[in-house]
Design a protein around this motif. Sequence first.
Motif, PDB file in Angstrom:
ATOM      1  N   PRO A 194       0.893  -1.347  -0.141  1.00 27.92           N
ATOM      2  CA  PRO A 194       0.158   0.191  -0.354  1.00 27.92           C
ATOM      3  C   PRO A 194       1.126   1.143  -0.211  1.00 27.92           C
ATOM      4  O   PRO A 194       0.517   2.287  -0.649  1.00 27.92           O
ATOM      5  N   MET A 195       1.906   1.292   0.382  1.00 29.93           N
ATOM      6  CA  MET A 195       2.894   2.258   0.484  1.00 29.93           C
ATOM      7  C   MET A 195       3.788   2.597  -0.384  1.00 29.93           C
ATOM      8  O   MET A 195       4.528   3.356  -0.176  1.00 29.93           O
ATOM      9  N   MET A 196       3.910   1.358  -1.854  1.00 29.43           N
ATOM     10  CA  MET A 196       4.862   1.569  -2.592  1.00 29.43           C
ATOM     11  C   MET A 196       4.357   2.441  -3.029  1.00 29.43           C
ATOM     12  O   MET A 196       3.459   2.004  -3.786  1.00 29.43           O
ATOM     13  N   ASP A 197       4.930   2.816  -4.211  1.00 29.13           N
ATOM     14  CA  ASP A 197       4.761   4.038  -5.835  1.00 29.13           C
ATOM     15  C   ASP A 197       4.776   2.105  -7.014  1.00 29.13           C
ATOM     16  O   ASP A 197       5.065   1.625  -7.051  1.00 29.13           O
ATOM     17  N   PRO A 198       3.440   2.089  -7.058  1.00 34.96           N
ATOM     18  CA  PRO A 198       3.030   1.810  -9.174  1.00 34.96           C
ATOM     19  C   PRO A 198       4.335   1.297  -9.202  1.00 34.96           C
ATOM     20  O   PRO A 198       4.605  -0.132  -9.777  1.00 34.96           O
ATOM     21  N   THR A 199       4.272   2.599 -10.268  1.00 28.48           N
ATOM     22  CA  THR A 199       6.318   2.326 -10.748  1.00 28.48           C
ATOM     23  C   THR A 199       7.173   1.721  -9.832  1.00 28.48           C
ATOM     24  O   THR A 199       7.180   0.516 -10.389  1.00 28.48           O
ATOM     25  N   MET A 200       7.399   1.606  -8.524  1.00 18.90           N
ATOM     26  CA  MET A 200       8.119   0.942  -8.148  1.00 18.90           C
ATOM     27  C   MET A 200       7.911  -0.564  -7.790  1.00 18.90           C
ATOM     28  O   MET A 200       8.910  -1.221  -8.140  1.00 18.90           O
ATOM     29  N   LEU A 201       6.507  -0.835  -7.911  1.00 20.00           N
ATOM     30  CA  LEU A 201       6.587  -2.168  -7.446  1.00 20.00           C
ATOM     31  C   LEU A 201       6.364  -3.078  -9.018  1.00 20.00           C
ATOM     32  O   LEU A 201       6.769  -3.992  -9.051  1.00 20.00           O
ATOM     33  N   ALA A 202       6.312  -2.193  -9.843  1.00 19.05           N
ATOM     34  CA  ALA A 202       6.080  -3.020 -11.533  1.00 19.05           C
ATOM     35  C   ALA A 202       7.399  -3.135 -11.739  1.00 19.05           C
ATOM     36  O   ALA A 202       7.466  -4.141 -12.140  1.00 19.05           O
ATOM     37  N   ASN A 203       8.414  -1.857 -11.114  1.00 19.00           N
ATOM     38  CA  ASN A 203      10.477  -2.490 -11.487  1.00 19.00           C
ATOM     39  C   ASN A 203      10.717  -3.918 -10.353  1.00 19.00           C
ATOM     40  O   ASN A 203      11.292  -3.966 -11.188  1.00 19.00           O
ATOM     41  N   GLN A 204       9.929  -3.387  -9.695  1.00 20.61           N
ATOM     42  CA  GLN A 204      10.573  -5.003  -8.188  1.00 20.61           C
ATOM     43  C   GLN A 204      10.041  -6.287  -9.325  1.00 20.61           C
ATOM     44  O   GLN A 204      10.256  -7.095  -9.181  1.00 20.61           O
ATOM     45  N   ALA A 205       8.460  -6.321  -9.920  1.00 21.05           N
ATOM     46  CA  ALA A 205       7.530  -7.493  -9.854  1.00 21.05           C
ATOM     47  C   ALA A 205       8.240  -7.837 -11.520  1.00 21.05           C
ATOM     48  O   ALA A 205       8.375  -9.375 -11.577  1.00 21.05           O
ATOM     49  N   VAL A 206       8.266  -7.243 -12.442  1.00 18.40           N
ATOM     50  CA  VAL A 206       8.678  -7.573 -14.415  1.00 18.40           C
ATOM     51  C   VAL A 206       9.939  -8.796 -13.870  1.00 18.40           C
ATOM     52  O   VAL A 206       9.090  -9.085 -14.784  1.00 18.40           O
ATOM     53  N   ASP A 207      10.600  -8.673 -13.164  1.00 20.64           N
ATOM     54  CA  ASP A 207      12.238  -9.761 -13.341  1.00 20.64           C
ATOM     55  C   ASP A 207      11.600 -10.535 -13.020  1.00 20.64           C
ATOM     56  O   ASP A 207      12.428 -10.949 -13.157  1.00 20.64           O
ATOM     57  N   LEU A 208      10.113 -10.724 -11.936  1.00 17.87           N
ATOM     58  CA  LEU A 208      10.161 -11.302 -10.894  1.00 17.87           C
ATOM     59  C   LEU A 208       9.955 -12.858 -11.748  1.00 17.87           C
ATOM     60  O   LEU A 208      11.263 -14.957 -11.249  1.00 17.87           O
ATOM     61  N   ASN A 209       9.560 -13.248 -12.593  1.00 17.07           N
ATOM     62  CA  ASN A 209       9.181 -14.937 -13.213  1.00 17.07           C
ATOM     63  C   ASN A 209      11.110 -14.726 -13.953  1.00 17.07           C
ATOM     64  O   ASN A 209      11.031 -16.174 -13.741  1.00 17.07           O
ATOM     65  N   TYR A 261       3.731  -0.979 -18.835  1.00 17.97           N
ATOM     66  CA  TYR A 261       4.761  -0.931 -17.526  1.00 17.97           C
ATOM     67  C   TYR A 261       5.492   0.009 -17.863  1.00 17.97           C
ATOM     68  O   TYR A 261       6.620   0.392 -18.587  1.00 17.97           O
ATOM     69  N   PRO A 262       5.388   1.013 -17.402  1.00 16.68           N
ATOM     70  CA  PRO A 262       5.916   2.247 -17.256  1.00 16.68           C
ATOM     71  C   PRO A 262       7.812   2.912 -17.074  1.00 16.68           C
ATOM     72  O   PRO A 262       7.857   3.613 -17.402  1.00 16.68           O
ATOM     73  N   GLY A 263       8.079   1.875 -16.373  1.00 11.90           N
ATOM     74  CA  GLY A 263      10.122   1.640 -16.527  1.00 11.90           C
ATOM     75  C   GLY A 263      10.291   1.402 -18.385  1.00 11.90           C
ATOM     76  O   GLY A 263      11.294   1.541 -17.927  1.00 11.90           O
ATOM     77  N   ILE A 264       9.369   1.478 -18.518  1.00 14.89           N
ATOM     78  CA  ILE A 264      10.012   1.141 -20.437  1.00 14.89           C
ATOM     79  C   ILE A 264      10.626   2.355 -20.682  1.00 14.89           C
ATOM     80  O   ILE A 264      10.168   3.429 -20.427  1.00 14.89           O
ATOM     81  N   ASN A 265      12.150   1.709 -21.744  1.00 14.54           N
ATOM     82  CA  ASN A 265      12.671   3.245 -22.361  1.00 14.54           C
ATOM     83  C   ASN A 265      11.973   2.808 -23.916  1.00 14.54           C
ATOM     84  O   ASN A 265      12.633   2.083 -24.297  1.00 14.54           O
ATOM     85  N   ALA A 266      11.506   2.935 -24.251  1.00 11.99           N
ATOM     86  CA  ALA A 266      10.082   2.953 -25.741  1.00 11.99           C
ATOM     87  C   ALA A 266       9.640   4.232 -26.059  1.00 11.99           C
ATOM     88  O   ALA A 266       8.797   5.213 -25.413  1.00 11.99           O
ATOM     89  N   THR A 267      10.233   4.146 -27.663  1.00 12.86           N
ATOM     90  CA  THR A 267       9.892   5.833 -28.337  1.00 12.86           C
ATOM     91  C   THR A 267       9.491   4.859 -29.622  1.00 12.86           C
ATOM     92  O   THR A 267       9.557   3.367 -29.494  1.00 12.86           O
ATOM     93  N   GLY A 268       8.918   5.881 -30.926  1.00 17.23           N
ATOM     94  CA  GLY A 268       8.497   5.714 -32.235  1.00 17.23           C
ATOM     95  C   GLY A 268       8.813   6.649 -32.357  1.00 17.23           C
ATOM     96  O   GLY A 268       8.909   7.860 -32.508  1.00 17.23           O
ATOM     97  N   HIS A 269       9.671   5.601 -34.252  1.00 18.92           N
ATOM     98  CA  HIS A 269      10.725   6.876 -35.414  1.00 18.92           C
ATOM     99  C   HIS A 269       9.424   6.885 -36.386  1.00 18.92           C
ATOM    100  O   HIS A 269       9.028   5.643 -36.543  1.00 18.92           O
ATOM    101  N   MET A 270       8.740   7.337 -37.045  1.00 14.87           N
ATOM    102  CA  MET A 270       7.293   7.648 -38.318  1.00 14.87           C
ATOM    103  C   MET A 270       9.301   7.682 -39.208  1.00 14.87           C
ATOM    104  O   MET A 270       9.331   8.736 -39.122  1.00 14.87           O
ATOM    105  N   LEU A 271       9.098   6.835 -40.136  1.00 15.27           N
ATOM    106  CA  LEU A 271      10.336   7.086 -41.250  1.00 15.27           C
ATOM    107  C   LEU A 271      10.039   6.598 -42.255  1.00 15.27           C
ATOM    108  O   LEU A 271       9.252   4.474 -42.267  1.00 15.27           O
ATOM    109  N   SER A 272      10.332   6.768 -42.963  1.00 18.12           N
ATOM    110  CA  SER A 272      10.014   5.412 -44.489  1.00 18.12           C
ATOM    111  C   SER A 272      11.510   4.814 -44.826  1.00 18.12           C
ATOM    112  O   SER A 272      12.504   5.904 -45.413  1.00 18.12           O
ATOM    113  N   ILE A 273      11.854   3.933 -45.268  1.00 17.58           N
ATOM    114  CA  ILE A 273      13.188   3.026 -45.725  1.00 17.58           C
ATOM    115  C   ILE A 273      12.677   2.529 -47.129  1.00 17.58           C
ATOM    116  O   ILE A 273      12.610   2.727 -47.097  1.00 17.58           O
ATOM    117  N   PRO A 274      14.409   3.741 -47.773  1.00 17.03           N
ATOM    118  CA  PRO A 274      14.299   3.822 -48.285  1.00 17.03           C
ATOM    119  C   PRO A 274      14.558   1.959 -48.660  1.00 17.03           C
ATOM    120  O   PRO A 274      15.161   1.344 -48.464  1.00 17.03           O
TER     121      PRO A 274
END
Length: 681
Positions: free
Chosen positions: A314-329, A418-431
Amino acid sequence: MPIVQFTPFSSLIQPAFWHELTNLKIDVLRLSDDALPVSGSYSTGRSVVDRESGNEIALGCNLSVGSESFDKDYKAPAGSIPVSGTFKNFNTIEDFKAADKTALFNQEAEKIWDHILKTRNTALLSHFLLITYADLKKYKYYYWFAFPAFVSKPAWEIAEDGWRDATDQFSSEALSSIHTQFHSHPSPLPFFLVRSDSNGTSIAPVESYATFFESTPPSSQTIAFVDPSANPTNPGWPLRNLLAYLRALYPETTSTVRVLCWRDAELHQSTWKSRFGVLEAGGVSSNGGGRPSAVGWEKNPQGKLGPRVADLAPMMDPTMLANQAVDLNLKLMRWRILPALDLEKISSTKCLLLGAGTLGCYVARTLMGWGVRTITFVDSSHVSFSNPVRQPLFEFEDCLHGGKPKAACAADRLKKVYPGINATGHMLSIPMPGHPVPSASVAQTKADVEKLEALIAEHDAIFLLMDSRESRWLPTVIGAAKGKIVLNAALGFDTFLVMRHGARGSSVPAGGSRLGCYYCNDIVAPSDSLTDRTLDQQCTVTRPGLAPIAASTTVELLASLLQHPDGIHAPAPPINVDPRNDASQSDDSTGSVLGLVPHQLRGFLAQFRNMHIVGAAYDRCTGCSETVLQTYEKEGFEMMLKAFNDPKYLPALTGLDKLYDEGEAALESVDWDEEDGDEDF
């Protein structure tokens, strides 16, 4: 005379202690329930003044543990006394409940007593025991502290004048001298001796009892200890074992003991908090020289002997909870199945996904399952109404108003997963080769190529997940030139291809064989395959279950490759290794703790069958041959532009055109039997 009452220790656990226990359990202990050393600390007792009544209220007699308590070189906070302990974590709540707590407690009490008799050292007098069970899925920690203290029989009694201010016995000058000597001592003194004589007041460790008091009259001998209690009438728990120590080692001279409860962490001008009292043993000891019985299990908040529960969720930041839980498996894999699995090598791999369609979405989700933290999408299209049911990172709302850009939309959806992911997107045409670039678009095409080059340089693994054959050519060349891991996934109606590109020829060790790329098995240079296509050819028409199978297979191939000691240079498995044989998969000859690291996998969903294929590199390959790579490194965009505009450029550059001529010449040299052909008609 009144019997002395002692203030028991109360555990004070910093939240960081539980985070450290979580890491220790997952990464180090795993399934081990062996006892480990742990450390804690306590300081002088403290009190606060009630604002309404003006009365002074004593705070708890606390022993504190924190994140550093598991460190071998533990250092107590300034002004605190370090304490050693024994820590034991159980694997299940049932084991925790069923543990023989009496045996565990007696074992620690015996350890303290033996240490007293054998070493005459006071280091273990405040020793403690901590047993735990960590429910890492719910972030609940069950724990129980024990502070073994020996029972004196008969009990200690205090003189009729009771506990009183230290200034009734010592002058302010004497107390100031004690304070100065105490804090100037090279190591913390939880227990010390005080002697008053013509030379003033001096202190020494309790271990010096026999010599320090040798010529000092009893009225000038004082036993002192750092008192974690602020109760005016009840000294702290450490005094119990100090008295047992004195009676065990010096029974002739300790039936009456003058005790200073040292509670002054700061130097005072007038008011001193320390207490003084004269204690008497109350008779002859009844333990017969053996170890006295001991008490000391901590009571729970209800005042009963029982464990406590720390619920951090209850007292943990949900993002921190996700950080600790994401790699548990993933970390649980290393407990029993794969102790040698290097998860950090996978999670630190930066992945570039060229294509944010059906394959791109499923690849991204599987990468997240492996703990990958950096995922970048590249796509030139928008989300359409046909996408959400097949591409799990999109929703109906993403299709409205012309559709959101696929790459950015997919990256945003990963962050929602998962808020801890470093995800970005680029709109780009590949010649692409075979798709001429108009003169007005050359500047934009050059900018697109430079951006793609920069993205490939910034990432470790490049996934080719596009719809057309020719769109894979440019990243194949750039990836090979920059020494990146390149993985391909392509779909048919009920078949798929998953493969890893081999390393560049110039980087292959002498005598090693080089694996081919996507274009090595094809003698036709990539060209326009998109023009003049019917609707079913414009879309990827495939069985719905095929894309997640191919995508997950591609990611698993990357994971296996990263676990191979040779990395990108990992050889293909021997042709005699049967992928259906579990024993062969675990053979050390495969090189990876995850099993085989195939070159190509061709899946046939109609037969529910996979086929392992090894394709050698081709020295006339239009994608990875040294001729192409060296020309790209020398000419850069100018070379690319030629490949885009002239369909004959790549065959001429690699020598495929000569191969075509040789083939035509061979056909012309054949003496065809025309009569036999006429008879067929």
